[in-house]
Design a protein around this motif. Structure first.
Motif, PDB file in Angstrom:
ATOM      1  N   PHE A   1       0.803  -1.228   0.000  1.00 51.47           N
ATOM      2  CA  PHE A   1       0.000   0.000   0.000  1.00 51.47           C
ATOM      3  C   PHE A   1       0.832   1.273   0.000  1.00 51.47           C
ATOM      4  CE2 PHE A   1       1.040  -0.468   4.452  1.00 51.47           C
ATOM      5  CZ  PHE A   1       1.077   0.828   4.949  1.00 51.47           C
ATOM      6  N   TYR A   2       2.049   1.225   0.540  1.00 50.92           N
ATOM      7  CA  TYR A   2       2.837   2.440   0.755  1.00 50.92           C
ATOM      8  C   TYR A   2       3.650   2.865  -0.464  1.00 50.92           C
ATOM      9  CZ  TYR A   2       6.086  -1.370   1.693  1.00 50.92           C
ATOM     10  OH  TYR A   2       6.822  -2.534   1.597  1.00 50.92           O
ATOM     11  N   MET A   3       3.570   2.128  -1.562  1.00 52.26           N
ATOM     12  CA  MET A   3       4.411   2.424  -2.719  1.00 52.26           C
ATOM     13  C   MET A   3       3.834   3.551  -3.573  1.00 52.26           C
ATOM     14  SD  MET A   3       5.654  -1.413  -3.763  1.00 52.26           S
ATOM     15  CE  MET A   3       6.686  -2.356  -2.623  1.00 52.26           C
ATOM     16  N   LYS A   4       4.715   4.362  -4.137  1.00 55.78           N
ATOM     17  CA  LYS A   4       4.348   5.535  -4.921  1.00 55.78           C
ATOM     18  C   LYS A   4       3.529   5.128  -6.138  1.00 55.78           C
ATOM     19  CE  LYS A   4       4.537   9.754  -6.640  1.00 55.78           C
ATOM     20  NZ  LYS A   4       3.818  10.885  -6.017  1.00 55.78           N
ATOM     21  N   GLN A   5       2.329   5.723  -6.256  1.00 57.91           N
ATOM     22  CA  GLN A   5       1.442   5.418  -7.377  1.00 57.91           C
ATOM     23  C   GLN A   5       1.856   6.237  -8.594  1.00 57.91           C
ATOM     24  OE1 GLN A   5      -2.772   5.539  -6.072  1.00 57.91           O
ATOM     25  NE2 GLN A   5      -1.948   5.491  -3.976  1.00 57.91           N
ATOM     26  N   ASN A   6       2.112   5.542  -9.697  1.00 60.88           N
ATOM     27  CA  ASN A   6       2.520   6.209 -10.928  1.00 60.88           C
ATOM     28  C   ASN A   6       1.315   6.880 -11.598  1.00 60.88           C
ATOM     29  OD1 ASN A   6       5.237   5.505 -10.705  1.00 60.88           O
ATOM     30  ND2 ASN A   6       4.898   3.511 -11.686  1.00 60.88           N
ATOM     31  N   SER A   7       1.610   7.774 -12.536  1.00 57.98           N
ATOM     32  CA  SER A   7       0.558   8.562 -13.183  1.00 57.98           C
ATOM     33  C   SER A   7      -0.397   7.716 -14.028  1.00 57.98           C
ATOM     34  CB  SER A   7       1.187   9.654 -14.056  1.00 57.98           C
ATOM     35  OG  SER A   7       2.056   9.082 -15.022  1.00 57.98           O
ATOM     36  N   ASP A   8       0.038   6.501 -14.409  1.00 60.44           N
ATOM     37  CA  ASP A   8      -0.856   5.652 -15.214  1.00 60.44           C
ATOM     38  C   ASP A   8      -1.958   5.003 -14.373  1.00 60.44           C
ATOM     39  OD1 ASP A   8       0.479   3.678 -13.778  1.00 60.44           O
ATOM     40  OD2 ASP A   8       1.569   2.874 -15.492  1.00 60.44           O
ATOM     41  N   ASN A   9      -1.855   5.161 -13.041  1.00 59.01           N
ATOM     42  CA  ASN A   9      -2.834   4.603 -12.101  1.00 59.01           C
ATOM     43  C   ASN A   9      -2.912   3.077 -12.152  1.00 59.01           C
ATOM     44  OD1 ASN A   9      -4.609   5.175  -9.960  1.00 59.01           O
ATOM     45  ND2 ASN A   9      -6.404   4.838 -11.269  1.00 59.01           N
ATOM     46  N   GLU A  10      -1.965   2.456 -12.811  1.00 65.46           N
ATOM     47  CA  GLU A  10      -1.925   0.993 -12.891  1.00 65.46           C
ATOM     48  C   GLU A  10      -0.672   0.408 -12.248  1.00 65.46           C
ATOM     49  OE1 GLU A  10      -2.247  -0.083 -16.970  1.00 65.46           O
ATOM     50  OE2 GLU A  10      -4.356   0.539 -17.157  1.00 65.46           O
ATOM     51  N   THR A  11       0.385   1.204 -12.172  1.00 68.04           N
ATOM     52  CA  THR A  11       1.653   0.707 -11.644  1.00 68.04           C
ATOM     53  C   THR A  11       2.118   1.573 -10.485  1.00 68.04           C
ATOM     54  OG1 THR A  11       2.987   2.035 -13.171  1.00 68.04           O
ATOM     55  CG2 THR A  11       2.353  -0.185 -13.898  1.00 68.04           C
ATOM     56  N   VAL A  12       3.078   1.017  -9.745  1.00 59.12           N
ATOM     57  CA  VAL A  12       3.708   1.764  -8.653  1.00 59.12           C
ATOM     58  C   VAL A  12       5.215   1.784  -8.879  1.00 59.12           C
ATOM     59  CG1 VAL A  12       1.949   1.377  -6.892  1.00 59.12           C
ATOM     60  CG2 VAL A  12       3.728  -0.351  -7.256  1.00 59.12           C
ATOM     61  N   ALA A  13       5.872   2.779  -8.278  1.00 56.11           N
ATOM     62  CA  ALA A  13       7.325   2.958  -8.435  1.00 56.11           C
ATOM     63  C   ALA A  13       8.060   1.993  -7.515  1.00 56.11           C
ATOM     64  CB  ALA A  13       7.715   4.397  -8.153  1.00 56.11           C
ATOM     65  N   ALA A  14       7.928   0.705  -7.823  1.00 55.79           N
ATOM     66  CA  ALA A  14       8.554  -0.365  -7.053  1.00 55.79           C
ATOM     67  C   ALA A  14       9.643  -1.012  -7.891  1.00 55.79           C
ATOM     68  CB  ALA A  14       7.517  -1.412  -6.657  1.00 55.79           C
ATOM     69  N   VAL A  15      10.582  -1.659  -7.224  1.00 49.83           N
ATOM     70  CA  VAL A  15      11.670  -2.306  -7.940  1.00 49.83           C
ATOM     71  C   VAL A  15      12.110  -3.560  -7.209  1.00 49.83           C
ATOM     72  CG1 VAL A  15      13.458  -0.927  -6.752  1.00 49.83           C
ATOM     73  CG2 VAL A  15      13.956  -1.959  -8.978  1.00 49.83           C
ATOM     74  N   ASP A  16      12.423  -4.609  -7.970  1.00 47.49           N
ATOM     75  CA  ASP A  16      13.063  -5.821  -7.447  1.00 47.49           C
ATOM     76  C   ASP A  16      14.383  -5.994  -8.179  1.00 47.49           C
ATOM     77  OD1 ASP A  16      10.955  -6.335  -5.786  1.00 47.49           O
ATOM     78  OD2 ASP A  16      10.172  -8.036  -6.929  1.00 47.49           O
ATOM     79  N   LEU A  17      15.401  -6.401  -7.451  1.00 47.00           N
ATOM     80  CA  LEU A  17      16.692  -6.697  -8.068  1.00 47.00           C
ATOM     81  C   LEU A  17      16.840  -8.201  -8.226  1.00 47.00           C
ATOM     82  CD1 LEU A  17      19.488  -5.927  -9.137  1.00 47.00           C
ATOM     83  CD2 LEU A  17      20.344  -6.099  -6.789  1.00 47.00           C
ATOM     84  N   GLU A  18      17.018  -8.632  -9.482  1.00 49.62           N
ATOM     85  CA  GLU A  18      17.250 -10.045  -9.789  1.00 49.62           C
ATOM     86  C   GLU A  18      18.725 -10.233 -10.125  1.00 49.62           C
ATOM     87  OE1 GLU A  18      14.659 -11.874  -9.407  1.00 49.62           O
ATOM     88  OE2 GLU A  18      13.015 -10.422  -9.583  1.00 49.62           O
ATOM     89  N   VAL A  19      19.352 -11.223  -9.502  1.00 51.74           N
ATOM     90  CA  VAL A  19      20.772 -11.474  -9.766  1.00 51.74           C
ATOM     91  C   VAL A  19      20.958 -12.891 -10.291  1.00 51.74           C
ATOM     92  CG1 VAL A  19      21.595  -9.806  -8.064  1.00 51.74           C
ATOM     93  CG2 VAL A  19      21.193 -12.170  -7.363  1.00 51.74           C
ATOM     94  N   PRO A  20      21.943 -13.095 -11.171  1.00 53.60           N
ATOM     95  CA  PRO A  20      22.178 -14.440 -11.718  1.00 53.60           C
ATOM     96  C   PRO A  20      22.483 -15.445 -10.609  1.00 53.60           C
ATOM     97  CG  PRO A  20      23.392 -12.781 -12.964  1.00 53.60           C
ATOM     98  CD  PRO A  20      22.843 -12.087 -11.763  1.00 53.60           C
ATOM     99  N   GLY A  21      21.840 -16.585 -10.710  1.00 51.10           N
ATOM    100  CA  GLY A  21      22.109 -17.665  -9.772  1.00 51.10           C
ATOM    101  C   GLY A  21      21.320 -17.608  -8.487  1.00 51.10           C
ATOM    102  N   ALA A  22      20.551 -16.541  -8.261  1.00 48.11           N
ATOM    103  CA  ALA A  22      19.811 -16.436  -7.001  1.00 48.11           C
ATOM    104  C   ALA A  22      18.405 -15.899  -7.189  1.00 48.11           C
ATOM    105  CB  ALA A  22      20.568 -15.549  -6.012  1.00 48.11           C
ATOM    106  N   GLY A  23      18.164 -15.169  -8.269  1.00 49.33           N
ATOM    107  CA  GLY A  23      16.854 -14.555  -8.445  1.00 49.33           C
ATOM    108  C   GLY A  23      16.743 -13.282  -7.642  1.00 49.33           C
ATOM    109  N   GLU A  24      15.566 -13.058  -7.048  1.00 49.62           N
ATOM    110  CA  GLU A  24      15.340 -11.806  -6.309  1.00 49.62           C
ATOM    111  C   GLU A  24      16.216 -11.738  -5.068  1.00 49.62           C
ATOM    112  OE1 GLU A  24      11.875  -9.485  -3.773  1.00 49.62           O
ATOM    113  OE2 GLU A  24      11.299 -11.173  -5.056  1.00 49.62           O
ATOM    114  N   LEU A  25      16.966 -10.653  -4.950  1.00 48.22           N
ATOM    115  CA  LEU A  25      17.855 -10.473  -3.809  1.00 48.22           C
ATOM    116  C   LEU A  25      17.394  -9.324  -2.915  1.00 48.22           C
ATOM    117  CD1 LEU A  25      20.363 -11.694  -2.553  1.00 48.22           C
ATOM    118  CD2 LEU A  25      21.744 -10.086  -3.882  1.00 48.22           C
ATOM    119  N   MET A  26      16.792  -8.301  -3.496  1.00 46.14           N
ATOM    120  CA  MET A  26      16.264  -7.207  -2.693  1.00 46.14           C
ATOM    121  C   MET A  26      15.128  -6.519  -3.430  1.00 46.14           C
ATOM    122  SD  MET A  26      19.356  -4.367  -2.931  1.00 46.14           S
ATOM    123  CE  MET A  26      20.757  -5.446  -2.742  1.00 46.14           C
TER     124      MET A  26
END
Length: 453
Positions: free
Chosen positions: A353-378
């Motif tokens: 709920f706390y993530m910044k709502q983008n102007s398209d009203n469909e997405t939020v300014a969220a990010v996941d970091l994917e690294v080789p060999g482990a997938g999502e790390l942060m």
């Protein structure tokens, strides 16, 4: 003298005294060899003794696990090691019986060692794992402290469920064995329902909007009945929060911090990394070195889905716009870009709920970091700084806004653009060591049905 200092200096002819434990013992008629470790480094010292010692017969009977003090002269070794200790005195500081579980013969399984977790730091593998844990923890503090972040101690007991997932362990002093029906929490210790924290993020935001830059690094808890290799009920989280920082700035910090910590571990735990590379995950060292020197790709979630849909692959889980991605998708996308990938601007309906709502009203300014060999790390996000938008989002999700009025008020009292992220410390350790089970990178793991020690 500690072995770590002895092996750095390697002064042939020097007289030293060392204290530690017997890892192996080979006794002959008139002499013997002790494989000796004091835990200060991965290397072991060979101690050579003979029947000139007054307590020779007693020393010959010493078993694996005994604690000793040995004095003598450092000499060049005739074996595979560079140096050894020619003992002039060996004192017995602590005996050990023949049923000691960690004998020199055979290599115990990790599953067996979990059953004797209080002894597993004495094995080569776990001595390396927990030393890297210590070094990596120091590197994290060092990174943030050198950059002016304030270290914030988030509360362990809280009434705030950050993620809104309802997976909190409850904290109560009510006599549960005597009570029936619905509990009256107004009569409880805190006068309300309280639990163990699932994240320190919300409270950390209050400090970010006072100090500009802050971070938490402490234990968090999830009452989640999951028995996978990457889930635990108690784990440690690193959660920085930065004022006057948007999503792009957030990704800058995520990348910089990760590269710093990985390089610090490579530089300061070379023996441990070599051990993991040889016995745990072939190519681990190269993987870590590549990450430090990698360019991190930044790409929108919808563009990732497009790439996945166009791929000539039979997916177990078909990728869909507006949906989360699976492990197989994470692996494909890091292979596709040949390096770490920031996936940003996620569908609003699958994020917090706390993530910044983008102007398209469909997405939020969220990010996941994917690294080789482990997938999502942060994962992280720009936080919603607009009071009305945040309030409306909470109401859409049927959240009890009164319990978080203090959090909402941050948006009224000098609120500004701010961002942050979270990284599970044990996930990082799995990546750094190649040891794939979270139970083996936590000294005393807490998982469903397991709360020993």
């Amino acid at each position: 003298m500690d072995l770590i200092d002895l092996f750095k200096n390697k002064q042939i002819g020097e007289n030293v005294t060392v204290e530690g434990w017997i890892r192996n013992h080979r006794d002959q008629k008139n002499f013997g060899f002790i494989d000796f470790s004091d835990g200060t480094c991965q290397e072991h010292l060979q101690i050579v003794y003979d029947d000139s010692l007054p307590n020779f017969d007693e020393i010959k009977k010493l078993l694996v696990g005994c604690a000793i003090e040995a004095s003598g002269t450092i000499i060049e070794s005739k074996g595979s090691q560079d140096i050894e200790l020619q003992a002039t005195s060996i004192k017995i500081l602590g005996t050990c019986p023949s049923d000691y579980p960690l004998q020199a013969k055979g290599r115990p399984t990790r599953e067996f060692l979990r059953e004797i977790a209080y002894l597993r730091p004495r094995t080569n593998l776990f001595q390396a794992v927990f030393r890297v844990r210590s070094i990596a923890a120091y590197a994290i503090h060092k990174y943030f402290q050198e950059r002016g972040y304030v270290y914030f101690h988030a509360p362990i007991i809280t009434a705030s469920d950050c993620e809104g997932a309802g997976e909190m362990f409850q904290v109560t002093t009510l006599p549960l064995d005597e009570l029936k029906g619905k509990l009256d929490y107004t009569k409880d210790f805190f006068g309300k329902l309280a639990g163990l924290t699932v994240s320190g993020q919300l409270e950390a935001e209050t400090f970010a909007l006072s100090y500009k830059k802050t971070y938490t690094f402490g234990p968090t808890f999830r009452a989640e009945n999951s028995n996978t290799k990457v889930h635990a009920s108690e784990f440690w989280m690193i959660e920085p929060e930065m004022a006057f920082c948007d999503l792009e700035g957030d990704m800058d910090v995520m990348e910089d911090m990760l590269k710093y910590v990985v390089k610090y571990v490579l530089d300061n735990a070379p023996q441990e990394i070599d051990l993991f590379d040889k016995f745990v995950e072939k190519g681990l060292k190269e993987k870590l070195e590549r990450l430090v020197n990698s360019e991190f790709t930044r790409i929108d979630h919808k563009d990732v889905i497009t790439i996945l849909k166009k791929a000539n692959v039979e997916w177990e889980f078909e990728p869909e716009y507006g949906q989360d991605i699976a492990k197989e998708h994470e692996k494909y996308i890091t292979d596709y870009f040949n390096g770490p990938v920031f996936i940003k601007n996620w569908p609003k309906d699958i994020k917090a709920f706390y993530m910044k709502q983008n102007s398209d009203n469909e997405t939020v300014a969220a990010v996941d970091l994917e690294v080789p060999g482990a997938g999502e790390l942060m994962g992280g996000s720009q936080r919603e700084e607009n009071y009305e938008k945040l309030l409306n989002r909470m109401e859409e999700l049927n959240m009890e806004t009164s319990a978080l009025d203090w959090y909402l008020n941050l948006r009224k009292y000098g609120g500004c653009v701010h961002s942050g992220f979270g990284m599970g410390f044990e996930r990082l350790l799995i990546y750094l060591t190649g040891v794939e089970n979270i139970r083996d990178v936590i000294p005393y793991p807490r998982t469903p049905g397991n709360c020993d020690y």
